[in-house]
Design a protein around this motif. Structure first.
Motif, PDB file in Angstrom:
ATOM      1  N   ASN A 179     -37.478 -25.820 -26.979  1.00 25.08           N
ATOM      2  CA  ASN A 179     -36.711 -26.982 -27.438  1.00 25.08           C
ATOM      3  C   ASN A 179     -36.813 -27.205 -28.935  1.00 25.08           C
ATOM      4  N   THR A 180     -36.762 -26.126 -29.712  1.00 21.42           N
ATOM      5  CA  THR A 180     -36.905 -26.297 -31.153  1.00 21.42           C
ATOM      6  C   THR A 180     -36.235 -25.154 -31.904  1.00 21.42           C
ATOM      7  N   PRO A 181     -35.748 -25.424 -33.106  1.00 26.29           N
ATOM      8  CA  PRO A 181     -35.223 -24.318 -33.923  1.00 26.29           C
ATOM      9  C   PRO A 181     -36.359 -23.472 -34.461  1.00 26.29           C
ATOM     10  N   LEU A 182     -36.039 -22.237 -34.800  1.00 31.53           N
ATOM     11  CA  LEU A 182     -36.993 -21.328 -35.421  1.00 31.53           C
ATOM     12  C   LEU A 182     -36.452 -20.923 -36.778  1.00 31.53           C
ATOM     13  N   SER A 183     -37.343 -20.530 -37.664  1.00 31.56           N
ATOM     14  CA  SER A 183     -36.906 -20.015 -38.952  1.00 31.56           C
ATOM     15  C   SER A 183     -36.358 -18.604 -38.761  1.00 31.56           C
ATOM     16  N   ASN A 184     -35.636 -18.132 -39.760  1.00 32.13           N
ATOM     17  CA  ASN A 184     -35.048 -16.796 -39.666  1.00 32.13           C
ATOM     18  C   ASN A 184     -36.115 -15.718 -39.530  1.00 32.13           C
ATOM     19  N   PHE A 185     -37.256 -15.878 -40.224  1.00 32.04           N
ATOM     20  CA  PHE A 185     -38.278 -14.837 -40.119  1.00 32.04           C
ATOM     21  C   PHE A 185     -38.951 -14.857 -38.757  1.00 32.04           C
ATOM     22  N   GLU A 186     -39.006 -16.034 -38.109  1.00 33.03           N
ATOM     23  CA  GLU A 186     -39.526 -16.068 -36.747  1.00 33.03           C
ATOM     24  C   GLU A 186     -38.572 -15.359 -35.799  1.00 33.03           C
ATOM     25  N   ALA A 187     -37.272 -15.598 -35.994  1.00 35.78           N
ATOM     26  CA  ALA A 187     -36.270 -14.995 -35.112  1.00 35.78           C
ATOM     27  C   ALA A 187     -36.260 -13.485 -35.235  1.00 35.78           C
ATOM     28  N   ASN A 188     -36.669 -12.977 -36.392  1.00 34.91           N
ATOM     29  CA  ASN A 188     -36.660 -11.527 -36.605  1.00 34.91           C
ATOM     30  C   ASN A 188     -37.889 -10.827 -36.062  1.00 34.91           C
ATOM     31  N   GLN A 189     -38.803 -11.567 -35.458  1.00 34.68           N
ATOM     32  CA  GLN A 189     -40.057 -10.971 -35.007  1.00 34.68           C
ATOM     33  C   GLN A 189     -39.958 -10.294 -33.645  1.00 34.68           C
ATOM     34  N   ASN A 190     -38.932 -10.624 -32.870  1.00 30.93           N
ATOM     35  CA  ASN A 190     -38.964 -10.177 -31.470  1.00 30.93           C
ATOM     36  C   ASN A 190     -37.565  -9.824 -30.979  1.00 30.93           C
ATOM     37  N   TYR A 191     -37.041  -8.697 -31.440  1.00 35.54           N
ATOM     38  CA  TYR A 191     -35.741  -8.221 -30.968  1.00 35.54           C
ATOM     39  C   TYR A 191     -35.927  -7.303 -29.760  1.00 35.54           C
TER      40      TYR A 191
END
Length: 881
Positions: free
Chosen positions: A194-206
């Motif tokens: 239930n929260t936004p993530l930063s772009n670098f967090e989003a890039n950690q787990n593709y």
């Protein structure tokens, strides 16, 4: 042989050694003498070598990634102490954020914000507080067992009010500089958390996933041919929020007729055969995309039909590509970054209007999308596709395998959605960030130049707010209409503004505090509900760990920027990035000087290590079987120190024991055995004296020279943080020591050449082993300590631990590069001789009548002759040019 009993005790060591058991004894010894703290006391007052430890979460046990990074840190900081520095080593704990909250949500069955509010933030945070250091004791045991010296008693925790207050100070400095703003922005969003993530967090787990793809028709209004635009998407759940379509202004589009249905469609010409077979269409005309600009079309759904005056129109932008889809991109402004940018620029939406985002915090449809209300977006895909088919809008349906971002904590698919967030301005800092990074030294350098540099060049504004509960609250108090804002930078300031004594800064304490308005008659200011992204906290640790600027300002000035940091390469877009962004914004420079980025430790099959799959051995099991020294050496003598990945294999640890530690131990045992024989046979004592290290024997001179050259090499490479060069050279040394020096000098060491020659050989070997123990101490601290404790009894040393000693300066008087070169060439000849023996199937013990060495370089031949190879090899040698 004398019948007198020598008046000296020579330590005896067992023929075999159990390395893990001996390490446990060393741990007990270190505890007895309080080795680490004693080490720090001894170096107090010396020049400081500053080190920052990135804080891990204690919601799970340490894995090989932690052990690897911890070993690298331990090696570098131990070595720094050997160089005469005072090295404070504080452990840190990341206590806030999603990892903790996610564990609580799972344990208590919490599905969303409503459940938290029903429970109450105070009780929720109390549950979080209980588990933040759930495994801290286990961490201390495991990290200690690995041999890492780190201060757990003087640790820092991100939940301490002192740490949180410094985070507030950091934020206020950025606020005062005008670097903080609030806005709506399309961001990666975790529906599970239930929260936004930063772009670098989003890039950690593709992950590679299979998603549905659909081609959908958008009938053009008032088209003479009854044509329809064709859009393509891999996220059918965003179609109910469609407000526009976008084409590339300069690429070629076509109006075509599908022969099997007589329907007319518009799409990019180069993409036609991705939708229609070659024999099932006819191109009616072609034109550039800009000719479609402004065309109105019939909405797919009627949920937002009240916006028809501005919406449901064709827009143009160059982000559209010809690489996939139909060349016409469906625009759901609040679910895509480019969608938001393009529709905002075209006036389809405005910053002031309520976001069109019919998705709740948990990723479920809400009003006005009544057909799918309550359905999770990914689950709703199939129902949306079915409805499109019933409506006659579905032109094609298939699947695509592509790389898609997943939440790094919950491991659930992320979605992109617009959320109101607080941001730190970063995009304007790109040149400053690159300049700060350029002043730092990275190992390996390509990580800085390529991976990190590219990330900085594309740096975006950083969303630092999270719609969560367990974290450092963002210290902004705001009036109901948003006209009056106060950013608080300290506990003292908050107490002055509210008139309330404050001893904790978590939400349950400060959310109820109000700040009187400065405008007469206006209601008081209340704190906004968001907390900081935990990455903002860890990026603030250089200041917050010391409670800067509220205390320890001198300590901060002495240890900022840090001399050294190290973490995994995945922190390139995480901790390394947040550290440099905050420091550059505050002080205009990087917060560290030197950095080692290690690669990832994978399971033996190349897959990510997984507790559920049980595809890797328990680290403590490996330690209890082979010893921590072996695990340490295996990890730092692998590709991971070059930022490459390592497939962990238990046999690799076993080979370190077999190929490095056992030969080393056998040479050490052989020395002590022969010292005892020397003492007994000659009725003399043996005390090592560094000043007596001198020999005319060619092999003594070679091994002494080689050792001093090795010492010079290690100093040079460690200064460059090249651990990957140091370890191979050290391990190679044991081969030279045991298979060349000891083997060729066994008779001398046993006394067959006479008392003086024996003592010279023993002194030489003692010196070599004592030096290699000191060199190996940062890398294999247990075995080095074990051997030192015995050898020091035959020296005048009073040091309680090898780890208190400085690394000696190379004795250049002992270095003879000519002898080193000659022996190296002799070794090559012998190795080649063994190869020839193997080819001719001649056993090694079978004597040869002669060996003929042919080489074009006379110096090469002279070097071999100078070493009297015939005597050394018990062979007749004929050297021919």
């Amino acid at each position: 042989m004398s019948n007198k009993t020598p008046n000296q005790h020579v330590p005896r060591v067992a023929e075999t050694i159990n390395f893990p058991e001996e390490e446990e004894k060393i741990l007990d010894y270190w505890k007895k003498i309080d080795a680490f703290q004693s080490c720090l006391k001894q170096s107090k007052g010396k020049p400081r070598f500053s080190f920052y430890d990135g804080p891990p979460f204690a919601t799970g046990l340490p894995h090989y990634g932690h052990i690897l990074a911890g070993t690298i840190k331990d090696v570098v900081t131990r070595y720094a102490h050997q160089q005469g520095y005072h090295v404070e080593r504080r452990f840190g704990w990341d206590c806030h954020g999603l990892p903790v909250e996610y564990e609580i949500d799972k344990a208590l069955g919490i599905k969303g914000p409503a459940d938290v509010m029903k429970m109450g933030i105070e009780k929720y945070n109390s549950e979080c507080r209980k588990i933040v250091t759930r495994y801290s004791k286990e961490w201390e045991i495991i990290i200690g067992r690995i041999g890492r010296w780190i201060d757990f008693k003087n640790d820092y925790k991100t939940l301490h009010p002192s740490f949180m207050e410094s985070v507030w100070w950091v934020f206020k400095q950025l606020y005062v500089k005008g670097l903080v703003y609030q806005g709506n922005k399309v961001m990666p969003y975790s529906t599970a958390c239930n929260t936004p993530l930063s772009n670098f967090e989003a890039n950690q787990n593709y992950k590679d996933v299979v998603d549905p793809t659909v081609v959908v028709s958008l009938p053009v209004l008032n088209d003479s041919d009854g044509a329809a635009l064709l859009i393509w998407t891999t996220t059918p759940w965003t179609l109910p929020s469609n407000l526009a379509a976008c084409v590339h202004p300069d690429l070629v589009y076509a109006k075509l007729k599908q022969l099997s249905t007589n329907k007319v469609y518009i799409m990019m010409e180069s993409r036609i055969e991705s939708v229609f077979p070659a024999d099932d269409y006819k191109v009616l005309k072609t034109f550039p995309g800009k000719e479609l600009k402004g065309l109105k079309y019939q909405p797919i759904f009627d949920y937002f039909s009240h916006m028809k005056d501005k919406a449901f129109v064709v827009l143009v932008d160059e982000y559209v590509t010809s690489e996939s889809g139909t060349g016409i991109v469906h625009q759901a402004p609040y679910f895509g970054e480019d969608d938001y940018r393009v529709t905002l620029a075209a006036g389809v939406i405005s910053k002031d209007q309520e976001p069109i985002c019919p998705i709740d915090m948990s990723g479920r449809f809400a009003e006005p999308v009544h057909d799918f209300i309550g359905q999770y977006v990914k689950d709703a895909d199939k129902n949306i596709i079915a409805k499109l088919k019933d409506m006659g809008r579905l032109v094609q349906q298939s699947q695509v395998k592509h790389s898609y971002p997943f939440c790094w904590r919950s491991d659930t698919p992320l979605i992109y959605r617009a959320v109101p967030s607080w941001f730190i301005r970063v995009e304007h800092m790109q040149e400053s960030l690159l300049k700060s990074a350029a002043e730092t030294y990275w190992v390996p350098d390509f990580v800085k130049d390529k991976r990190f540099g590219n990330w900085l060049r594309d740096a975006r504004d950083w969303a630092v707010s999270r719609n969560r509960y367990w974290g450092t609250p963002i210290p902004i108090w705001m009036s109901p209409n948003g006209d009056e804002i106060v950013c608080v930078g300290s506990i003292d300031e908050l107490e002055r503004l509210t008139g309330v004594k404050v001893d904790d800064l978590h939400r349950e304490t400060i959310d109820k505090l109000e700040i009187p308005s400065q405008i007469p008659g206006d209601p008081p200011l209340k704190r906004i509900s968001e907390v900081f992204d935990c990455w903002f906290e860890s990026g603030s640790m250089p200041y917050a760990q010391l409670h800067y600027p509220f205390e320890r300002t001198k300590d901060f000035e002495e240890c900022f920027p840090a001399d050294f940091i190290a973490e995994g390469i995945d922190q390139t877009r995480g901790w390394f990035y947040t550290l440099i962004v905050i420091s550059t914004a505050l002080f205009g420079k990087a917060p560290f000087k030197n950095l080692i980025a290690n690669g990832l430790v994978l399971a033996s099959d190349g897959q990510k290590m997984s507790k559920s799959k049980k595809n890797y051995p328990d680290p403590l099991k490996i330690v209890n079987m082979y010893g921590a020294d072996a695990l340490r050496l295996y990890l730092i003598n692998s590709p991971v120190v070059r930022a490459e990945n390592l497939r962990f294999k238990e046999e690799g640890v076993r080979d370190i024991v077999k190929d490095v530690f056992l030969p080393w131990y056998n040479a050490y045992r052989f020395l002590l055995q022969n010292i005892e024989v020397y003492v007994q046979n000659n009725d003399k004592t043996f005390t090592y004296d560094e000043k007596r290290v001198c020999s005319s024997n060619i092999m003594d001179r070679w091994i002494l020279s080689f050792t001093q050259s090795l010492l010079m090499y290690i100093r040079k490479e460690m200064e460059l943080y090249h651990l990957y060069n140091v370890i191979p050279r050290l391990t190679q040394f044991f081969d030279y020591l045991t298979n060349w020096y000891v083997r060729m000098n066994r008779k001398r060491l046993k006394g067959e050449g006479g008392e003086d020659d024996c003592r010279t050989a023993l002194t030489t070997l003692f010196d070599i082993l004592l030096n290699i123990i000191k060199m190996m101490a940062p890398f294999s601290p247990f075995l080095s300590e074990n051997m030192y404790q015995c050898l020091k009894q035959l020296t005048e040393s009073s040091s309680e631990s090898v780890h208190y000693l400085m690394l000696p300066q190379p004795n250049k008087d002992l270095i003879d590069v000519t002898i080193e070169r000659a022996v190296s060439r002799m070794q090559s000849v012998i190795e080649l001789g063994r190869v020839v023996r193997d080819r001719k199937t001649i056993p090694v013990k079978y004597p040869l009548p002669e060996v003929i060495v042919v080489h074009r370089d006379q110096q090469y031949l002279d070097d071999i002759l100078s070493l009297q190879v015939a005597r050394l090899l018990f062979l007749d040698v004929c050297v021919r040019s």
